[in-house]
Motif scaffolding. Sequence first.
Motif, PDB file in Angstrom:
ATOM      1  N   THR A 164      20.858  -1.282  58.804  1.00  0.00           N
ATOM      2  CA  THR A 164      22.203  -1.669  58.398  1.00  0.00           C
ATOM      3  C   THR A 164      22.844  -2.528  59.477  1.00  0.00           C
ATOM      4  N   GLN A 165      23.802  -3.340  59.035  1.00  0.00           N
ATOM      5  CA  GLN A 165      24.541  -4.203  59.956  1.00  0.00           C
ATOM      6  C   GLN A 165      26.016  -4.046  59.612  1.00  0.00           C
ATOM      7  N   ALA A 166      26.805  -3.527  60.566  1.00  0.00           N
ATOM      8  CA  ALA A 166      28.214  -3.237  60.323  1.00  0.00           C
ATOM      9  C   ALA A 166      29.039  -4.507  60.107  1.00  0.00           C
ATOM     10  N   ALA A 167      28.767  -5.552  60.861  1.00  0.00           N
ATOM     11  CA  ALA A 167      29.501  -6.811  60.738  1.00  0.00           C
ATOM     12  C   ALA A 167      28.547  -7.963  60.987  1.00  0.00           C
ATOM     13  N   TRP A 168      28.832  -9.101  60.375  1.00  0.00           N
ATOM     14  CA  TRP A 168      27.970 -10.264  60.532  1.00  0.00           C
ATOM     15  C   TRP A 168      27.828 -10.604  62.007  1.00  0.00           C
ATOM     16  N   THR A 178      28.191   1.050  52.811  1.00  0.00           N
ATOM     17  CA  THR A 178      28.661  -0.210  52.231  1.00  0.00           C
ATOM     18  C   THR A 178      28.322  -1.381  53.148  1.00  0.00           C
ATOM     19  N   ASP A 179      27.688  -1.087  54.298  1.00  0.00           N
ATOM     20  CA  ASP A 179      27.282  -2.139  55.235  1.00  0.00           C
ATOM     21  C   ASP A 179      26.176  -2.990  54.631  1.00  0.00           C
ATOM     22  N   LEU A 180      25.949  -4.148  55.228  1.00  0.00           N
ATOM     23  CA  LEU A 180      24.829  -5.005  54.852  1.00  0.00           C
ATOM     24  C   LEU A 180      23.549  -4.231  55.140  1.00  0.00           C
ATOM     25  N   ARG A 181      22.559  -4.297  54.219  1.00  0.00           N
ATOM     26  CA  ARG A 181      21.318  -3.523  54.364  1.00  0.00           C
ATOM     27  C   ARG A 181      20.103  -4.424  54.287  1.00  0.00           C
ATOM     28  N   MET A 182      18.998  -3.927  54.855  1.00  0.00           N
ATOM     29  CA  MET A 182      17.711  -4.617  54.811  1.00  0.00           C
ATOM     30  C   MET A 182      16.628  -3.540  54.943  1.00  0.00           C
ATOM     31  N   ILE A 183      15.517  -3.732  54.234  1.00  0.00           N
ATOM     32  CA  ILE A 183      14.381  -2.818  54.335  1.00  0.00           C
ATOM     33  C   ILE A 183      13.268  -3.552  55.073  1.00  0.00           C
ATOM     34  N   CYS A 184      12.723  -2.928  56.120  1.00  0.00           N
ATOM     35  CA  CYS A 184      11.611  -3.506  56.871  1.00  0.00           C
ATOM     36  C   CYS A 184      10.456  -2.512  56.895  1.00  0.00           C
ATOM     37  N   ALA A 185       9.246  -3.042  56.837  1.00  0.00           N
ATOM     38  CA  ALA A 185       8.052  -2.195  56.882  1.00  0.00           C
ATOM     39  C   ALA A 185       6.990  -2.833  57.756  1.00  0.00           C
ATOM     40  N   THR A 186       6.271  -1.979  58.468  1.00  0.00           N
ATOM     41  CA  THR A 186       5.132  -2.399  59.283  1.00  0.00           C
ATOM     42  C   THR A 186       3.928  -1.593  58.816  1.00  0.00           C
ATOM     43  N   ALA A 187       2.805  -2.263  58.616  1.00  0.00           N
ATOM     44  CA  ALA A 187       1.616  -1.557  58.136  1.00  0.00           C
ATOM     45  C   ALA A 187       0.355  -2.259  58.608  1.00  0.00           C
ATOM     46  N   GLY A 188      -0.736  -1.505  58.587  1.00  0.00           N
ATOM     47  CA  GLY A 188      -2.041  -2.040  58.950  1.00  0.00           C
ATOM     48  C   GLY A 188      -2.896  -0.980  59.603  1.00  0.00           C
ATOM     49  N   PRO A 189      -3.959  -1.397  60.280  1.00  0.00           N
ATOM     50  CA  PRO A 189      -4.842  -0.435  60.949  1.00  0.00           C
ATOM     51  C   PRO A 189      -4.064   0.329  62.035  1.00  0.00           C
ATOM     52  N   ALA A 190      -4.091   1.645  61.967  1.00  0.00           N
ATOM     53  CA  ALA A 190      -3.319   2.469  62.905  1.00  0.00           C
ATOM     54  C   ALA A 190      -3.792   2.309  64.343  1.00  0.00           C
ATOM     55  N   LEU A 191      -5.081   2.008  64.550  1.00  0.00           N
ATOM     56  CA  LEU A 191      -5.621   1.933  65.895  1.00  0.00           C
ATOM     57  C   LEU A 191      -5.657   0.508  66.461  1.00  0.00           C
ATOM     58  N   PRO A 232      18.667  -9.666  53.619  1.00  0.00           N
ATOM     59  CA  PRO A 232      19.846  -8.790  53.648  1.00  0.00           C
ATOM     60  C   PRO A 232      20.503  -8.721  52.269  1.00  0.00           C
ATOM     61  N   PHE A 233      20.968  -7.538  51.901  1.00  0.00           N
ATOM     62  CA  PHE A 233      21.672  -7.370  50.625  1.00  0.00           C
ATOM     63  C   PHE A 233      22.780  -6.356  50.781  1.00  0.00           C
TER      64      PHE A 233
END
Length: 135
Positions: free
Chosen positions: A77-81, A109-122, A134-135
């Motif tokens: 989340t981002q409280a303000a631009w 009600t703050d600006l939101r974004m979803i981030c994901a990191t994935a791949g080989p754990a090692l 952002p949405f």
Amino acid sequence: MRTRIAAVMMTVAGITGLTAAPAMAATATSEPGTTACTTVLNRPCVSPQVDGEGIVGVAQVVADPAQLTIVRVEVRTQAAWGSPWETAASAVTVRLGSAKAVTPRVTTTDLRMICATAGPALDTAKQVTTCTGPF
């Protein structure tokens, strides 16, 4: 202005992700309530689930069945631009083969974004991070 910045960020993230991992495209099937998206081997597919009660971040990754895989998803989340993005909720899954992680529900009600990191754990060098706009 936000739209332009978000478009540039998504373009850069897409180009970086496609050059960082081998691309084996497949169409993902989605469970009820999730967004269908095209998956790429070892690249996370992010889908926010938004309803009147809040937002849940969902990330899944397709991987070789013998690979120890990690998928990490965050609702930021981002409280303000211009202020820093803060992690409001996160989840991590480590398992052999394909994996999925789901965050706890976040109400804001703050600006939101979803981030994901994935791949080989090692092998962190082969892990890929992707974010929604952002949405």
